[in-house]
Motif scaffolding. Structure first.
Motif, PDB file in Angstrom:
ATOM      1  N   PRO A 290       3.410  12.514  -5.925  1.00 41.69           N
ATOM      2  CA  PRO A 290       4.054  11.758  -7.013  1.00 41.69           C
ATOM      3  C   PRO A 290       5.582  11.757  -6.978  1.00 41.69           C
ATOM      4  O   PRO A 290       6.209  11.430  -7.983  1.00 41.69           O
ATOM      5  N   SER A 291       6.182  12.118  -5.862  1.00 46.03           N
ATOM      6  CA  SER A 291       7.639  12.131  -5.760  1.00 46.03           C
ATOM      7  C   SER A 291       8.206  10.730  -6.011  1.00 46.03           C
ATOM      8  O   SER A 291       7.623   9.721  -5.604  1.00 46.03           O
ATOM      9  N   SER A 292       9.349  10.681  -6.669  1.00 40.73           N
ATOM     10  CA  SER A 292      10.002   9.394  -6.914  1.00 40.73           C
ATOM     11  C   SER A 292      10.485   8.757  -5.613  1.00 40.73           C
ATOM     12  O   SER A 292      10.682   7.539  -5.550  1.00 40.73           O
ATOM     13  N   PHE A 293      10.644   9.559  -4.556  1.00 42.27           N
ATOM     14  CA  PHE A 293      11.200   9.073  -3.293  1.00 42.27           C
ATOM     15  C   PHE A 293      10.366   7.926  -2.717  1.00 42.27           C
ATOM     16  O   PHE A 293      10.897   6.875  -2.339  1.00 42.27           O
ATOM     17  N   ILE A 294       9.044   8.101  -2.661  1.00 39.35           N
ATOM     18  CA  ILE A 294       8.192   7.071  -2.049  1.00 39.35           C
ATOM     19  C   ILE A 294       8.146   5.809  -2.916  1.00 39.35           C
ATOM     20  O   ILE A 294       8.068   4.693  -2.397  1.00 39.35           O
TER      21      ILE A 294
ATOM     22  N   ILE B 150       6.047  28.952   9.022  1.00 31.46           N
ATOM     23  CA  ILE B 150       6.445  30.012   8.089  1.00 31.46           C
ATOM     24  C   ILE B 150       7.660  30.767   8.626  1.00 31.46           C
ATOM     25  O   ILE B 150       8.601  31.079   7.882  1.00 31.46           O
ATOM     26  N   HIS B 151       7.652  31.031   9.919  1.00 26.09           N
ATOM     27  CA  HIS B 151       8.752  31.759  10.565  1.00 26.09           C
ATOM     28  C   HIS B 151      10.087  31.076  10.305  1.00 26.09           C
ATOM     29  O   HIS B 151      11.085  31.734   9.956  1.00 26.09           O
ATOM     30  N   TYR B 152      10.132  29.747  10.439  1.00 29.46           N
ATOM     31  CA  TYR B 152      11.400  29.032  10.283  1.00 29.46           C
ATOM     32  C   TYR B 152      11.740  28.785   8.808  1.00 29.46           C
ATOM     33  O   TYR B 152      12.920  28.798   8.431  1.00 29.46           O
ATOM     34  N   VAL B 153      10.733  28.543   7.972  1.00 32.61           N
ATOM     35  CA  VAL B 153      11.001  28.338   6.547  1.00 32.61           C
ATOM     36  C   VAL B 153      11.614  29.600   5.947  1.00 32.61           C
ATOM     37  O   VAL B 153      12.543  29.533   5.141  1.00 32.61           O
ATOM     38  N   GLU B 154      11.119  30.764   6.362  1.00 33.22           N
ATOM     39  CA  GLU B 154      11.683  32.033   5.882  1.00 33.22           C
ATOM     40  C   GLU B 154      13.154  32.177   6.256  1.00 33.22           C
ATOM     41  O   GLU B 154      13.905  32.880   5.569  1.00 33.22           O
ATOM     42  N   ARG B 155      13.559  31.505   7.315  1.00 31.20           N
ATOM     43  CA  ARG B 155      14.943  31.592   7.786  1.00 31.20           C
ATOM     44  C   ARG B 155      15.827  30.482   7.228  1.00 31.20           C
ATOM     45  O   ARG B 155      16.947  30.290   7.682  1.00 31.20           O
ATOM     46  N   GLY B 156      15.304  29.744   6.272  1.00 31.24           N
ATOM     47  CA  GLY B 156      16.118  28.772   5.559  1.00 31.24           C
ATOM     48  C   GLY B 156      16.142  27.374   6.140  1.00 31.24           C
ATOM     49  O   GLY B 156      16.944  26.536   5.704  1.00 31.24           O
ATOM     50  N   VAL B 157      15.283  27.081   7.126  1.00 31.94           N
ATOM     51  CA  VAL B 157      15.219  25.732   7.689  1.00 31.94           C
ATOM     52  C   VAL B 157      14.659  24.767   6.638  1.00 31.94           C
ATOM     53  O   VAL B 157      13.757  25.130   5.869  1.00 31.94           O
ATOM     54  N   ALA B 158      15.196  23.554   6.566  1.00 31.09           N
ATOM     55  CA  ALA B 158      14.752  22.551   5.595  1.00 31.09           C
ATOM     56  C   ALA B 158      13.241  22.353   5.684  1.00 31.09           C
ATOM     57  O   ALA B 158      12.699  22.138   6.772  1.00 31.09           O
ATOM     58  N   PHE B 159      12.578  22.415   4.547  1.00 29.12           N
ATOM     59  CA  PHE B 159      11.123  22.420   4.455  1.00 29.12           C
ATOM     60  C   PHE B 159      10.671  21.130   3.773  1.00 29.12           C
ATOM     61  O   PHE B 159      10.864  20.946   2.579  1.00 29.12           O
ATOM     62  N   ILE B 160      10.087  20.227   4.550  1.00 27.05           N
ATOM     63  CA  ILE B 160       9.698  18.897   4.065  1.00 27.05           C
ATOM     64  C   ILE B 160       8.197  18.730   4.241  1.00 27.05           C
ATOM     65  O   ILE B 160       7.630  19.134   5.261  1.00 27.05           O
ATOM     66  N   ALA B 161       7.548  18.125   3.249  1.00 24.15           N
ATOM     67  CA  ALA B 161       6.108  17.865   3.334  1.00 24.15           C
ATOM     68  C   ALA B 161       5.833  16.401   3.053  1.00 24.15           C
ATOM     69  O   ALA B 161       6.493  15.782   2.210  1.00 24.15           O
ATOM     70  N   THR B 162       4.867  15.851   3.772  1.00 25.93           N
ATOM     71  CA  THR B 162       4.534  14.441   3.565  1.00 25.93           C
ATOM     72  C   THR B 162       3.949  14.213   2.178  1.00 25.93           C
ATOM     73  O   THR B 162       4.165  13.179   1.566  1.00 25.93           O
TER      74      THR B 162
ATOM     75  N   ILE C 282       0.851  -1.182   0.000  1.00 20.41           N
ATOM     76  CA  ILE C 282       0.000   0.000   0.000  1.00 20.41           C
ATOM     77  C   ILE C 282       0.889   1.234   0.000  1.00 20.41           C
ATOM     78  O   ILE C 282       1.823   1.335   0.801  1.00 20.41           O
ATOM     79  N   LEU C 283       0.589   2.186  -0.890  1.00 15.92           N
ATOM     80  CA  LEU C 283       1.280   3.485  -0.913  1.00 15.92           C
ATOM     81  C   LEU C 283       0.240   4.559  -0.656  1.00 15.92           C
ATOM     82  O   LEU C 283      -0.625   4.791  -1.502  1.00 15.92           O
ATOM     83  N   THR C 284       0.314   5.190   0.501  1.00 18.21           N
ATOM     84  CA  THR C 284      -0.678   6.212   0.816  1.00 18.21           C
ATOM     85  C   THR C 284      -0.018   7.524   1.207  1.00 18.21           C
ATOM     86  O   THR C 284       0.991   7.541   1.921  1.00 18.21           O
ATOM     87  N   ASN C 285      -0.604   8.611   0.732  1.00 18.67           N
ATOM     88  CA  ASN C 285      -0.149   9.946   1.105  1.00 18.67           C
ATOM     89  C   ASN C 285      -0.796  10.439   2.391  1.00 18.67           C
ATOM     90  O   ASN C 285      -0.469  11.524   2.867  1.00 18.67           O
TER      91      ASN C 285
ATOM     92  N   LYS D  91      10.188  26.361  -1.752  1.00 19.54           N
ATOM     93  CA  LYS D  91       9.528  25.160  -2.248  1.00 19.54           C
ATOM     94  C   LYS D  91       9.801  23.982  -1.319  1.00 19.54           C
ATOM     95  O   LYS D  91      10.941  23.749  -0.930  1.00 19.54           O
ATOM     96  N   ALA D  92       8.747  23.258  -0.977  1.00 16.60           N
ATOM     97  CA  ALA D  92       8.886  22.099  -0.083  1.00 16.60           C
ATOM     98  C   ALA D  92       9.445  20.892  -0.847  1.00 16.60           C
ATOM     99  O   ALA D  92       9.178  20.719  -2.036  1.00 16.60           O
ATOM    100  N   PHE D  93      10.210  20.050  -0.135  1.00 16.98           N
ATOM    101  CA  PHE D  93      10.585  18.744  -0.680  1.00 16.98           C
ATOM    102  C   PHE D  93       9.470  17.767  -0.302  1.00 16.98           C
ATOM    103  O   PHE D  93       9.198  17.546   0.882  1.00 16.98           O
ATOM    104  N   ILE D  94       8.807  17.210  -1.317  1.00 16.46           N
ATOM    105  CA  ILE D  94       7.683  16.297  -1.100  1.00 16.46           C
ATOM    106  C   ILE D  94       8.208  14.865  -1.060  1.00 16.46           C
ATOM    107  O   ILE D  94       8.898  14.431  -1.990  1.00 16.46           O
ATOM    108  N   VAL D  95       7.885  14.122   0.005  1.00 16.37           N
ATOM    109  CA  VAL D  95       8.336  12.731   0.085  1.00 16.37           C
ATOM    110  C   VAL D  95       7.290  11.762  -0.441  1.00 16.37           C
ATOM    111  O   VAL D  95       7.613  10.651  -0.853  1.00 16.37           O
ATOM    112  N   GLY D  96       6.017  12.164  -0.427  1.00 14.91           N
ATOM    113  CA  GLY D  96       4.938  11.286  -0.885  1.00 14.91           C
ATOM    114  C   GLY D  96       4.731  11.363  -2.386  1.00 14.91           C
ATOM    115  O   GLY D  96       5.446  12.067  -3.115  1.00 14.91           O
TER     116      GLY D  96
END
Length: 411
Positions: free
Chosen positions: A183-187, A134-146, A43-46, A176-181
């Motif tokens: 349609p990303s090739s990662f999952i 938003i506060h931390y993403v603006e400061r360059g913290v790695a931005f990851i989304a499921t 099963i592959l679920t987002n 821009k977020a890095f999407i792990v789910g």
């Protein structure tokens, strides 16, 4: 029989295996049928709201029995990704299940000074949690989304999902977020862990934009589960399914056949933009070229058309901004749009298909001076000895211009 052609079957969950707490027609029977014949089923679920154990329990109530390792969730993929990037302190926006998946990987959850931010979904999400992210993403913290799903199906209709929150943060921060789910090739890469690279794999899902696109990006054929007719204008479109069924029972019918999927020679673009290029020769028949700062390739001077501009205004503006030259547009050399040449990927993660208009231009006045932010070098070069490396499509545009037959090229 279609089933005999494959060894590993990847199923989407919501809308294919179940909707809410109700199993979809044929899901339990078809999965059991595959398992009895020794086929791999995963099963592959987002859906990032639930842990693998919670989904495993939900499936068992529907008489669908899978090992936890065969349930690949976007939440678990996010946790796996954090472990790979060696993040030790993470801010999580999502459910307790998402937090558990992450802490089980040995990652510490924090509210202040995170090394990464993970965005999931939670029906009880508060605005202040989004503001904190938003506060931390603006400061360059790695931005990851499921995942980037804008909505998901429920018995009462579609509801907003993680992608709605991600888009909000991206629009506010410009990051821009890095999407792990999907349609990303990662999952999809994780889903094939434990199987050889030669394993014949297929994806079965209900979303052309997520399941079919994601599978095709990693060259996996895909079947769409939908009663609606799906049509796209080009067979090169990654969202075109290789087969379509109304329910999973139809996968077992002798008459069901797949079209063969052949991955195109370009990555899937996220959007389409309009670009302009100037073909300028000096009195010695040498062509004006620039060495781009972003990739060190030699190219014709190019740029993107802005809102409210005409193509002619765009190319005049770009040459003035990049090279301090005032030019006059003479005629159109060609209009170029074929994705094999015009889909470009950038270090920012963007992949764009351009419709490019190349114009014959002549210099009216100005001294050649480079825009240091975009150009390393510029100058006039003999067309028989173009510098290297050269953008291959621009080489062809120069050849089109040299034909000088008065005809506009469309390619």
């Amino acid at each position: 029989m279609f089933i005999d052609e494959f060894e590993l079957f990847l199923f989407d969950a919501d809308g294919v295996i179940y909707v809410g707490d109700q199993p979809c027609l044929g899901s339990a029977e078809v999965i059991s049928w595959l398992q009895k014949r020794g086929k791999g089923v995963r099963i592959l679920t987002n859906d990032s709201r639930f842990s693998r154990e919670e989904i495993q329990e939900k499936l068992s109530r529907m008489t669908i029995f899978l090992d936890k390792e065969d349930i690949i969730t976007a939440s678990w993929c996010a946790a796996y990704y954090l472990q790979k990037m060696k993040a030790s302190k993470v801010l999580v926006v999502g459910t307790d299940a998402l937090r558990r998946e992450i802490t089980e990987m040995g990652v510490t959850l924090v509210d202040d000074s995170p090394e990464a931010i993970v965005i999931g979904f939670n029906e009880d999400l508060k605005l202040k949690e989004i503001q904190q992210a938003i506060h931390y993403v603006e400061r360059g913290v790695a931005f990851i989304a499921t995942n980037g799903d804008i909505s998901y199906p429920t018995p009462k209709g579609r509801q907003p999902a993680t992608g709605s929150i991600v888009r909000l943060i991206e629009n506010v921060t410009g990051q821009k977020a890095f999407i792990v789910g999907k349609p990303s090739s990662f999952i999809f890469q994780i889903a094939q862990n434990g199987y050889s690279s030669e394993t014949r794999t297929i994806m079965i899902g209900d979303s052309p934009e997520i399941d079919i696109l994601g599978a095709h990006q990693v060259n996996i054929p895909a079947v769409l589960v939908s009663a609606q007719s799906i049509q796209y204008p080009s067979l090169r479109d990654y969202r075109v399914p290789d087969g379509q069924v109304n329910n999973l029972f139809q996968l077992l019918e002798e008459s069901f056949q797949l079209d063969s999927w052949k991955k195109p020679d370009f990555p899937w673009p996220e959007k389409i933009e309009v670009a302009v290029a100037a073909l300028i020769f000096n009195k010695n028949k040498q062509v004006l070229l620039i060495e781009r700062k972003d990739n060190s390739y030699w190219a014709l001077p190019t740029g993107r058309m802005e809102r409210g501009e005409t193509l002619e205004e765009a190319v005049v503006r770009e040459i003035m901004e990049e090279l301090n030259l005032k030019i006059r547009v003479k005629n159109l050399v060609g209009l170029y749009s074929h994705p094999s040449d015009q889909v470009l990927s950038y270090s920012s993660g963007e992949t764009i298909q351009f419709v490019a208009a190349c114009f014959f231009c002549e210099i009216e006045e100005g001294d050649l001076r480079n825009n240091q932010f975009e150009i390393l070098k510029s100058g006039f070069y003999s067309v028989s000895q173009l510098p290297h490396p050269m953008v291959e499509s621009h080489r062809r545009w120069i050849e089109d211009g040299l034909r000088n037959d008065g005809l506009t090229v469309f390619r």
